[in-house]
Design a protein around this motif. Structure first.
Motif, PDB file in Angstrom:
ATOM      1  N   ALA A  65      23.075 -17.540  59.577  1.00 41.88           N
ATOM      2  CA  ALA A  65      22.813 -18.443  58.462  1.00 41.88           C
ATOM      3  C   ALA A  65      21.326 -18.780  58.370  1.00 41.88           C
ATOM      4  CB  ALA A  65      23.621 -19.720  58.620  1.00 41.88           C
ATOM      5  N   LYS A 103      28.362 -18.423  52.548  1.00 44.80           N
ATOM      6  CA  LYS A 103      27.931 -17.248  51.787  1.00 44.80           C
ATOM      7  C   LYS A 103      26.911 -17.595  50.711  1.00 44.80           C
ATOM      8  CE  LYS A 103      29.704 -13.168  49.382  1.00 44.80           C
ATOM      9  NZ  LYS A 103      29.070 -12.247  50.347  1.00 44.80           N
ATOM     10  N   TYR A 104      27.148 -18.695  49.988  1.00 41.37           N
ATOM     11  CA  TYR A 104      26.311 -18.981  48.822  1.00 41.37           C
ATOM     12  C   TYR A 104      25.237 -20.047  49.077  1.00 41.37           C
ATOM     13  CZ  TYR A 104      30.048 -16.394  46.556  1.00 41.37           C
ATOM     14  OH  TYR A 104      30.954 -15.417  46.214  1.00 41.37           O
ATOM     15  N   LYS A 142      23.645 -18.545  52.938  1.00 40.34           N
ATOM     16  CA  LYS A 142      23.296 -17.132  52.787  1.00 40.34           C
ATOM     17  C   LYS A 142      23.629 -16.312  54.033  1.00 40.34           C
ATOM     18  CE  LYS A 142      21.525 -17.942  48.731  1.00 40.34           C
ATOM     19  NZ  LYS A 142      22.205 -17.490  47.497  1.00 40.34           N
ATOM     20  N   SER A 190      26.136 -13.606  55.970  1.00 40.03           N
ATOM     21  CA  SER A 190      27.020 -12.490  55.632  1.00 40.03           C
ATOM     22  C   SER A 190      28.244 -12.535  56.547  1.00 40.03           C
ATOM     23  CB  SER A 190      26.274 -11.166  55.811  1.00 40.03           C
ATOM     24  OG  SER A 190      27.128 -10.080  55.512  1.00 40.03           O
TER      25      SER A 190
END
Length: 250
Positions: free
Chosen positions: A2, A167-168, A171, A173
């Motif tokens: 992250a 995820k948003y 960020k 994966s």
């Protein structure tokens, strides 16, 4: 991995918390007020104590930290209603964040976790009522089946919120169906019979049900935690022995 969040995003979580949680508390208290609290104060206090103790005793399995306090929140919900369950979950934020050892730069996780706990409890509780659930009942169609929907919804909503954040916002994966999601689902299914056993037992012996269910459960958690620690020590000793042999050969 992250990414670190900017200050503006951290402040945004505080604004979201102020907009959602206080107003949500008021709405829940008006439309889903506490039920069956009078005469069951000892049971309610014991649930608060159990949730705090259990959150301070997580079990680490394959690098995943598991908190087995779902049965406490579920037992509070089916006996005292949605407002008490939300209140209990909000009180659990403090020991939860403390046990995770959140760093100072991650202070935003306090309003973030508080908001997520509220949304999971609120929407799962609404689904319980929508499918015919009745707090304080003992029947199959008015309690057990709605509770199953409640449990499934809580796992899915929590995963959707967590996945969206990672995820948003952060960020990172990550897959949606992670090992944390699987462990969360399994632990919720395991906790459901324990919560129902506690709930039905309170009708027979009242507050003493806390001693018969809660105390053995906490003892089991402590034993599992000690066993897990011994397994880790043995693993470290084995690795240290292997390194020693390699050094000797060199």
């Amino acid at each position: 991995m992250a990414m670190p969040l900017s200050l503006s995003k951290k402040v945004l979580f505080v604004i979201i918390w102020l907009a959602v949680v206080p107003a949500g508390f008021y709405f829940t208290y008006i439309h889903y007020p506490p039920e069956h609290v009078e005469g069951n104060e000892a049971t309610l206090v014991s649930l608060v104590v159990f949730s705090t103790v259990i959150l301070l005793l997580p079990i680490v399995v394959n690098g995943t930290m598991i908190f087995l306090f779902q049965w406490v929140a579920l037992a509070a919900f089916i006996q005292f209603g949605l407002f008490i369950e939300i209140l209990l979950m909000q009180l659990s934020v403090i020991p939860f964040v403390f046990r995770l050892r959140v760093a100072k730069q991650d202070w935003h996780r306090i309003p973030l976790n508080s908001t997520m706990f509220f949304l999971v409890s609120f929407f799962s509780g609404l689904l319980f009522y929508e499918v015919g659930g009745v707090v304080g009942s003992m029947g199959l169609e008015t309690l057990i089946i709605p509770i199953f929907f409640y449990q499934v919804a809580s796992v899915l909503i929590n995963q959707i919120l967590l996945f969206s954040y990672l995820k948003y916002i952060a960020k990172a994966s990550i897959p949606f169906y992670s090992k944390d999601f699987i462990w969360d689902g399994i632990s919720n299914l395991i906790m459901m019979p324990i919560a129902l056993s506690f709930y039905y037992l309170t009708f027979q012996i009242g507050g003493y049900a806390s001693l018969l269910i809660g105390v053995p459960f906490i003892s089991l958690v402590i034993i599992m935690k000690l066993y897990n620690s011994s397994e880790k020590i043995n693993l470290y000793l084995q690795k240290a022995g292997e390194i020693g042999h390699q050094l000797t050969e060199s």
